[in-house]
Write a protein that holds these residues in place. Structure first.
Motif, mmCIF file in Angstrom:
data_model
loop_
_atom_site.group_PDB
_atom_site.id
_atom_site.type_symbol
_atom_site.label_atom_id
_atom_site.label_comp_id
_atom_site.label_asym_id
_atom_site.label_seq_id
_atom_site.Cartn_x
_atom_site.Cartn_y
_atom_site.Cartn_z
ATOM 1 N N ILE A 414 6.436 -0.812 2.884
ATOM 2 C CA ILE A 414 5.489 -0.511 3.754
ATOM 3 C C ILE A 414 5.608 0.918 4.441
ATOM 4 O O ILE A 414 6.760 1.462 4.330
ATOM 5 C CB ILE A 414 5.637 -1.548 4.728
ATOM 6 C CG1 ILE A 414 7.114 -1.486 5.479
ATOM 7 C CG2 ILE A 414 4.946 -2.883 4.265
ATOM 8 C CD1 ILE A 414 7.260 -2.506 6.419
ATOM 9 N N THR A 446 8.723 -7.435 7.227
ATOM 10 C CA THR A 446 8.257 -6.058 8.003
ATOM 11 C C THR A 446 9.404 -5.751 9.171
ATOM 12 O O THR A 446 8.952 -5.104 9.926
ATOM 13 C CB THR A 446 6.712 -6.169 8.465
ATOM 14 O OG1 THR A 446 6.889 -7.285 9.705
ATOM 15 C CG2 THR A 446 5.913 -6.469 7.327
ATOM 16 N N LEU A 458 0.569 -0.886 2.521
ATOM 17 C CA LEU A 458 1.497 -1.776 1.907
ATOM 18 C C LEU A 458 1.300 -0.948 0.326
ATOM 19 O O LEU A 458 0.250 -0.820 -0.286
ATOM 20 C CB LEU A 458 1.136 -3.227 1.855
ATOM 21 C CG LEU A 458 1.784 -4.067 0.828
ATOM 22 C CD1 LEU A 458 3.323 -4.217 1.335
ATOM 23 C CD2 LEU A 458 1.158 -5.382 0.869
#
Length: 503
Positions: A414, A446, A458
């Motif tokens: 991420i 996350t 992502l």
């Protein structure tokens, strides 16, 4: 008086000799053992002769045809047969020549070194070569390596004329092409013709006509190597346009990781569109205007590399959608290959030896897309929804099918942005470990980007060498088809065309 001109010499002196000498013959890629396209399409025949002469064609075999004579114009005659069902053998006679052929499906195999990679070089090569004699109805043909600065009418040279496969003939033939044809024959149970026209170390620009390059403003590019633009299209594709094809398969892209990389999402689809138009027109409408086109997504090159050339080209091969077919690339199919690395390949890691899985995945795509089989799974999982749950420290990724999951700490990544800006290659990408999974859902942590509202992008398997052999974390429920790599922005940039996003 000789009919030869300087332009004629560009493609073949033999053509001039026959036209001037009053002898009729077929063009270079017709001959004994070839496969012509079966019905409902109609096969095109053409060749050379003296101007004004009438050429009479006859087809004899399980059925017979004797079309009206055609007249030689500018040294060339051309005729379209009536539809013929799969099977044979047939004799096709034009004046003094007599050629034995089969009717079936004809596939063109193009690209660079991984398509040119020889059957003798793959894993279990000796076993594969022995199998050749068991497939007498899979016929092979190879164009010779030639360049031209102008569009040729016929092939300048033939490397391997149409042949009934033997271990000797198959030794240097394309492994992906052969295996694909063999697998297709096992399904179709009627003849398959394979035409290899490929060259290692070549960019897509060399295989594209000036029309296709113009679509992507590549002719105007300051760094364009004009000596290479279209030279393989001219010499190794344009001469084949009269041929009626069922479809094409393609393995190329490595060369564009360093050259016009950012243009590949335009240049590759543009080449496909142009080939379709050219083959449709060249065959008098017999090759479909939406010619089925399969391609192999790039495999791997350098383990541990942080260079984004390979992942970028993988994405651009799909016109930045991540899957095929898609709205920009209709009637296409893709074989994912990033999970088939070969660290000990004696031919270099850029040339993995497992071409069996590549060809098998292409075959599944062809059955679904080219032949319309409804129950053939040919695509790996792809996200259909990504949710950032407010107050939680994970993303919910819902795939479009049931999945098989192996835990991973870093295959998902991420990036964070307080400013709601799209992520890119300059962004900091942080590991997002898989924490839970369900039949169609994967949850990734996350915790490296909190609160979850700051998660801006992502990505999955966005590396040159993302996983070991057949060991990526996400596959189809059957474990056969890997999930393709993707990079999805929460707030896409204006130029992103795929419409992907998450909430």
């Amino acid at each position: 008086m000789s009919l030869c001109t300087h332009a004629c010499v560009l493609y073949t002196l033999v053509s001039c000799y026959y036209a001037a000498g009053g002898i009729l013959r077929f063009a270079s890629y017709y001959g004994d053992h070839m496969v012509l396209q079966r019905s409902p399409e109609r096969a095109v025949l053409w060749g050379y002769g003296p101007d004004g002469a009438q050429v009479t064609i006859s087809l004899s075999g399980p059925v017979t045809q004797k079309p009206p004579p055609v007249v030689v114009t500018k040294g060339i005659w051309r005729l379209t047969l009536g539809p013929v069902e799969a099977g044979g053998p047939y004799n096709v006679t034009a004046a003094l020549e007599d050629t034995t052929v089969l009717f079936g499906d004809v596939w063109l195999c193009g690209g660079q070194s991984n398509m040119a990679f020889e059957t003798s070089q793959i894993f279990n090569a000796s076993e594969e070569l022995v199998l050749a004699v068991k497939y007498p109805h899979v016929r092979i043909f190879m164009a010779a390596l030639e360049l031209s600065t102008t569009e040729l009418t016929d092939l300048a040279r033939v490397e391997l004329p149409w042949s009934v496969p033997t271990a000797r003939d198959l030794f240097h033939f394309s492994a992906v092409c052969w295996l694909y044809g063999r697998y297709m024959y096992d399904t179709l149970k009627y003849p398959v013709g394979l035409v290899e026209s490929c060259w290692g170390g070549t960019p897509v620009e060399a295989w594209s006509s000036s029309r296709a390059l113009h679509q992507c403003a590549l002719l105007e590019a300051e760094d364009s190597p004009k000596r290479n633009d279209s030279v393989l299209w001219n010499a190794m594709v344009h001469p084949l346009l009269n041929m009626t094809l069922k479809g094409a398969i393609w393995y190329q892209g490595e060369d564009n990781t360093k050259y016009n990389q950012e243009k590949y999402s335009c240049s590759f689809p543009a080449m496909i569109d142009d080939w379709r138009k050219a083959f449709h027109e060249g065959s008098g409408g017999q090759t479909a205007s939406d010619l089925p086109f399969g391609f192999v997504q790039l495999s791997t090159f350098e383990k541990g590399s942080t260079d984004e050339g390979f992942p970028n080209i993988r994405w651009h091969q799909t016109a930045d959608y991540g899957f095929a077919p898609n709205p920009r690339m209709k009637k296409t199919f893709m074989a994912v290959a990033m999970d088939l690395p070969d660290e000990t390949s004696p031919f270099g890691t850029i040339h993995p030896r497992d071409k069996q899985d590549v060809a098998y995945r292409l075959m599944l795509g062809a059955r679904a897309v080219a032949y319309g089989e409804k129950d053939v799974a040919f695509q790996g999982p792809f996200p259909e929804q990504i949710l950032a749950i407010e107050g939680e420290a994970y993303l919910n990724i819902t795939f479009n099918q049931k999945i098989s999951v192996t835990p991973s700490k870093d295959i998902f990544q991420i990036c964070c942005s307080v400013a709601r800006a799209p992520c890119g290659h300059l962004s900091v990408w942080l590991p997002a470990p898989i924490v839970h999974w369900y039949p169609t859902v994967v949850q990734v942590s996350t915790s490296m980007c909190q609160p979850v509202e700051y998660v801006a992008g992502l990505q999955y398997a966005w590396e040159d060498w993302p996983c070991d052999f057949k060991a990526c974390p996400i596959y189809s429920d059957s474990g056969v088809l890997p999930a393709a790599p993707f990079r999805i922005n929460r707030w896409p940039a204006a130029e992103e065309s795929s419409g992907h996003g998450f909430y």
